[in-house]
Write an enzyme that holds these catalytic residues in place. Sequence first.
Site, mmCIF file in Angstrom:
data_model
loop_
_atom_site.group_PDB
_atom_site.id
_atom_site.type_symbol
_atom_site.label_atom_id
_atom_site.label_comp_id
_atom_site.label_asym_id
_atom_site.label_seq_id
_atom_site.Cartn_x
_atom_site.Cartn_y
_atom_site.Cartn_z
ATOM 1 C CG ASP A 30 32.682 -1.781 -42.805
ATOM 2 O OD1 ASP A 30 32.514 -0.540 -42.760
ATOM 3 O OD2 ASP A 30 33.170 -2.349 -43.777
ATOM 4 C CB ILE A 31 32.885 2.808 -39.589
ATOM 5 C CG1 ILE A 31 32.429 3.951 -38.727
ATOM 6 C CG2 ILE A 31 33.307 3.280 -40.966
ATOM 7 C CD1 ILE A 31 33.561 4.934 -38.397
ATOM 8 C CD GLN A 93 43.169 -3.241 -50.854
ATOM 9 O OE1 GLN A 93 43.736 -3.592 -51.899
ATOM 10 N NE2 GLN A 93 43.643 -3.509 -49.657
ATOM 11 C CG HIS A 99 39.997 -5.017 -45.075
ATOM 12 N ND1 HIS A 99 40.856 -4.165 -45.745
ATOM 13 C CD2 HIS A 99 38.779 -4.819 -45.634
ATOM 14 C CE1 HIS A 99 40.178 -3.477 -46.644
ATOM 15 N NE2 HIS A 99 38.925 -3.864 -46.605
ATOM 16 C CG HIS A 101 34.188 -6.312 -46.361
ATOM 17 N ND1 HIS A 101 33.616 -5.124 -45.976
ATOM 18 C CD2 HIS A 101 35.288 -5.971 -47.075
ATOM 19 C CE1 HIS A 101 34.334 -4.104 -46.437
ATOM 20 N NE2 HIS A 101 35.357 -4.600 -47.112
HETATM 21 P P1 5GP Z 1 37.373 -2.075 -48.807
HETATM 22 O O1 5GP Z 1 36.583 -1.386 -49.871
HETATM 23 O O2 5GP Z 1 38.795 -1.603 -48.730
HETATM 24 O O3 5GP Z 1 37.246 -3.569 -48.854
HETATM 25 O O4 5GP Z 1 36.618 -1.698 -47.461
HETATM 26 C C1 5GP Z 1 37.081 -0.826 -46.501
HETATM 27 C C2 5GP Z 1 36.018 -0.775 -45.420
HETATM 28 O O5 5GP Z 1 36.573 -0.146 -44.294
HETATM 29 C C3 5GP Z 1 34.765 0.004 -45.798
HETATM 30 O O6 5GP Z 1 33.635 -0.869 -45.781
HETATM 31 C C4 5GP Z 1 34.664 1.085 -44.724
HETATM 32 O O7 5GP Z 1 33.351 1.272 -44.249
HETATM 33 C C5 5GP Z 1 35.561 0.558 -43.637
HETATM 34 N N1 5GP Z 1 36.237 1.605 -42.895
HETATM 35 C C6 5GP Z 1 36.925 2.664 -43.387
HETATM 36 N N2 5GP Z 1 37.415 3.419 -42.382
HETATM 37 C C7 5GP Z 1 37.024 2.806 -41.232
HETATM 38 C C8 5GP Z 1 37.221 3.135 -39.853
HETATM 39 O O8 5GP Z 1 37.849 4.119 -39.467
HETATM 40 N N3 5GP Z 1 36.686 2.273 -38.944
HETATM 41 C C9 5GP Z 1 35.973 1.174 -39.319
HETATM 42 N N4 5GP Z 1 35.472 0.392 -38.347
HETATM 43 N N5 5GP Z 1 35.766 0.841 -40.610
HETATM 44 C C10 5GP Z 1 36.289 1.667 -41.542
#
Ligand code: 5GP
Length: 137
Positions: A30-31, A93, A99, A101
């Site tokens: 995760d970036i 989300q 995905h 984590h």
């Molecule tokens: P969500 O809130 O949808 O569960 O989490 C999305 C996650 O994707 C976030 O923790 C964010 O840091 C990660 N993310 C967003 N864009 C990118 C990207 O371009 N590359 C990577 N490796 N992670 C990303």
Amino acid sequence: MSDCVFCKIVNGQIPSTKVHEDGLTLAFMDIGEVNPGHVLVAVKPHVENIFGLDDALAAAVFQTAARVARAVQKAYSPEGVTLYQANGAAAGQTVNHFHLHLVPRYDKDGMRLTWPAKNPPREQLEANAAKLRAVLE
Ligand code: 5GP
Ligand code: ZN
């Protein structure tokens, strides 16, 4: 999906730091990591959320998650590991491509999920469960 960031990662159109890849899933860092070793496990096809997963994808993504969790445990020996998975903006989300984590956890690491437990009476739980059983496929 041409404008989906995780589709672009799966297709190699934008860079990512990969941990594991197989036919149906991709695990990558995760970036915006919360702690070192924070990994995202995504399905390869563009499926927005959990409601679009067929049995094969659901099984594959959790198999990869368990496998990577064992690696996180071996590599980082965290005090705990949280699996976090959000569906819909209200659930947190931000990337609409399924995905989950894997977050290595430590006491007082600052990660919080507020959990406002209501502790309803048993009859209410029975009614809630009946409503679900009625539509379960
Ligand atoms: P969500 O809130 O949808 O569960 O989490 C999305 C996650 O994707 C976030 O923790 C964010 O840091 C990660 N993310 C967003 N864009 C990118 C990207 O371009 N590359 C990577 N490796 N992670 C990303
Ligand atoms: Zn996508």
